[in-house]
Scaffold this active site. Structure first.
Site, mmCIF file in Angstrom:
data_model
loop_
_atom_site.group_PDB
_atom_site.id
_atom_site.type_symbol
_atom_site.label_atom_id
_atom_site.label_comp_id
_atom_site.label_asym_id
_atom_site.label_seq_id
_atom_site.Cartn_x
_atom_site.Cartn_y
_atom_site.Cartn_z
ATOM 1 N N GLU A 212 0.841 -1.208 0.000
ATOM 2 C CA GLU A 212 0.000 0.000 0.000
ATOM 3 C C GLU A 212 0.867 1.246 0.000
ATOM 4 O OE1 GLU A 212 -3.482 2.285 2.613
ATOM 5 O OE2 GLU A 212 -2.641 0.404 3.342
ATOM 6 N N LYS B 250 -2.724 -2.121 -2.876
ATOM 7 C CA LYS B 250 -3.769 -1.273 -2.294
ATOM 8 C C LYS B 250 -3.423 0.171 -2.614
ATOM 9 C CE LYS B 250 -6.367 -0.215 1.909
ATOM 10 N NZ LYS B 250 -6.762 -0.658 3.269
#
Length: 297
Positions: A177, A214
Site C-alpha cells: 500500500e 492497495k
C-alpha cells in the site's frame, strides 16, 4: 504455504476487503466517530479494549460474512485476541468465510522527498511466523506519498517490495500500500510515477510469486488497469483515503476490476449507542453499497 481455498477467493471472489486495522494514533479518532469520547478510557489498554469491542460487534454481526466480505485486515492485537471464544483469524475463516489478513507496519516515518516511508518493523520475521501459526493468509503495510517526487516515490515503492519479499518467504501474500494523499495538487502526476515504479518492481519479482496492491482511487479512471490482469498481482484494491463512502463508491465503480478495502468508509454511520437492530441495519447498508461498487466493473 498459501491456503489454496483462500487464494482462490482472494483472486476471483466477488466482494471487498474490510479494513479493521486501526491502531495507534488512528484509534482515538475511530472511537470518536463511533461515539466513544476520549474521556471513556484512561489508558492505552482500555482504548484498545474498546476498539476490540467495536471490531467484535462488526464481525459477529449477522450481516457480516463471506458472501460480500472477502477478507478482513486485522490489527496485531486483534489477531492475538479471541472472538466468540476462538482466535480471531480462526473465527473469521471458519465461522464467517472471511479471509484473515494482518497489518504489519509500525507507522510512518517523517516526510523525506515528499513521501513518508514505513518506520522499521522490528522482529518482522517473528511476527510473520506468528501470523502463519494463527492462520493469517496475507499482510498489509502502508506508506504515504505526499508529492510527485520521483526520488521519494521510487524509494516508497522499493521499500514496499522489500517488505513484500520478506512476507513472501513465509508463504503469506503481501498487500503493498503506497497511498497517494487525495488533497495534493499534483496527485495525477504522482499516480503516473507510482504506476511506473510498481510496474518496474513487478518485473523484478520472481515468476510464480503474487502480491496485492492497495492504492488510492486514481484521478483518471482505470489508471491502474494494467495491474488488474497482471500475472503477478492477485488483486488490486482501493482505499477510501478520506473520501466519504458515497464518493469512494462512485469513484470505485469507475475502475474496472478494482475492489474496495475501506476502513473509515465502512464504519461510517455506526455508533456504540445504536441498538443491535439499528447497528446491523446500518452495517448491512454500508456493506451492500461497498459490495455493489466493488462488483460494478
Amino acid at each position: 504455504m498459501v491456503n489454496q481455498q483462500q487464494a482462490d477467493k482472494m483472486t476471483s471472489g466477488k466482494g471487498f476487503i474490510a479494513a479493521l486495522d486501526q491502531s495507534g494514533g488512528s484509534t482515538p479518532k475511530a472511537l470518536r466517530l463511533y461515539g466513544i469520547e476520549d474521556s471513556a478510557y484512561s489508558s492505552e489498554d482500555e482504548m484498545f479494549d474498546l476498539m476490540h469491542q467495536m471490531r467484535v460487534r462488526i464481525v459477529t454481526s449477522p450481516v457480516f460474512g463471506g458472501d460480500r466480505v472477502l477478507a478482513a485486515i486485522l490489527f496485531e492485537q486483534t489477531m492475538d485476541r479471541a472472538i466468540d471464544g476462538k482466535p480471531a483469524a480462526t473465527y473469521l475463516w471458519e465461522d464467517k468465510g472471511v479471509v484473515p489478513l494482518l497489518k504489519i507496519d509500525k507507522g510512518l516515518a517523517d516526510t523525506t522527498d515528499g513521501v513518508q516511508l514505513m518506520k522499521p518493523i522490528p522482529d518482522l520475521d517473528e511476527l510473520l511466523a506468528r501470523g502463519v501459526r494463527n492462520g493469517i493468509f496475507g499482510t498489509k503495510a502502508r506508506s504515504v506519498i505526499g508529492a510527485a517526487d520521483p526520488i521519494g516515490i521510487a524509494a516508497a515503492v522499493a521499500q514496499q517490495f522489500d517488505v513484500g519479499r520478506q512476507v513472501l518467504v513465509h508463504g503469506l501474500v503481501p498487500i503493498l500500500e503506497a497511498e497517494v494523499t487525495i488533497s495534493i495538487a499534483d496527485k495525477a502526476e504522482a499516480e503516473n510515477l507510482l504506476r511506473d515504479e510498481i510496474a518496474k518492481n513487478l518485473e523484478a519479482l520472481p515468476e510464480g510469486q503474487h502480491v496485492m496492491l492497495k492504492l488510492t482511487l486514481p484521478s483518471v479512471a482505470n489508471h491502474y488497469e494494467v495491474f488488474v490482469e497482471h500475472p503477478k498481482v492477485m488483486r488490486v484494491v482501493a482505499l477510501s483515503g478520506g473520501y466519504s463512502r458515497s464518493e469512494a463508491n462512485a469513484l470505485l465503480a469507475q475502475n474496472t476490476g478494482v475492489i474496495a478495502s475501506f476502513s473509515r468508509a465502512l464504519t461510517e454511520g455506526l455508533s456504540a449507542q445504536q441498538s443491535d437492530e439499528e447497528f446491523n441495519a446500518t452495517l448491512d447498508a454500508s456493506i451492500q453499497s461497498i459490495y455493489d461498487a466493488s462488483v460494478a466493473g
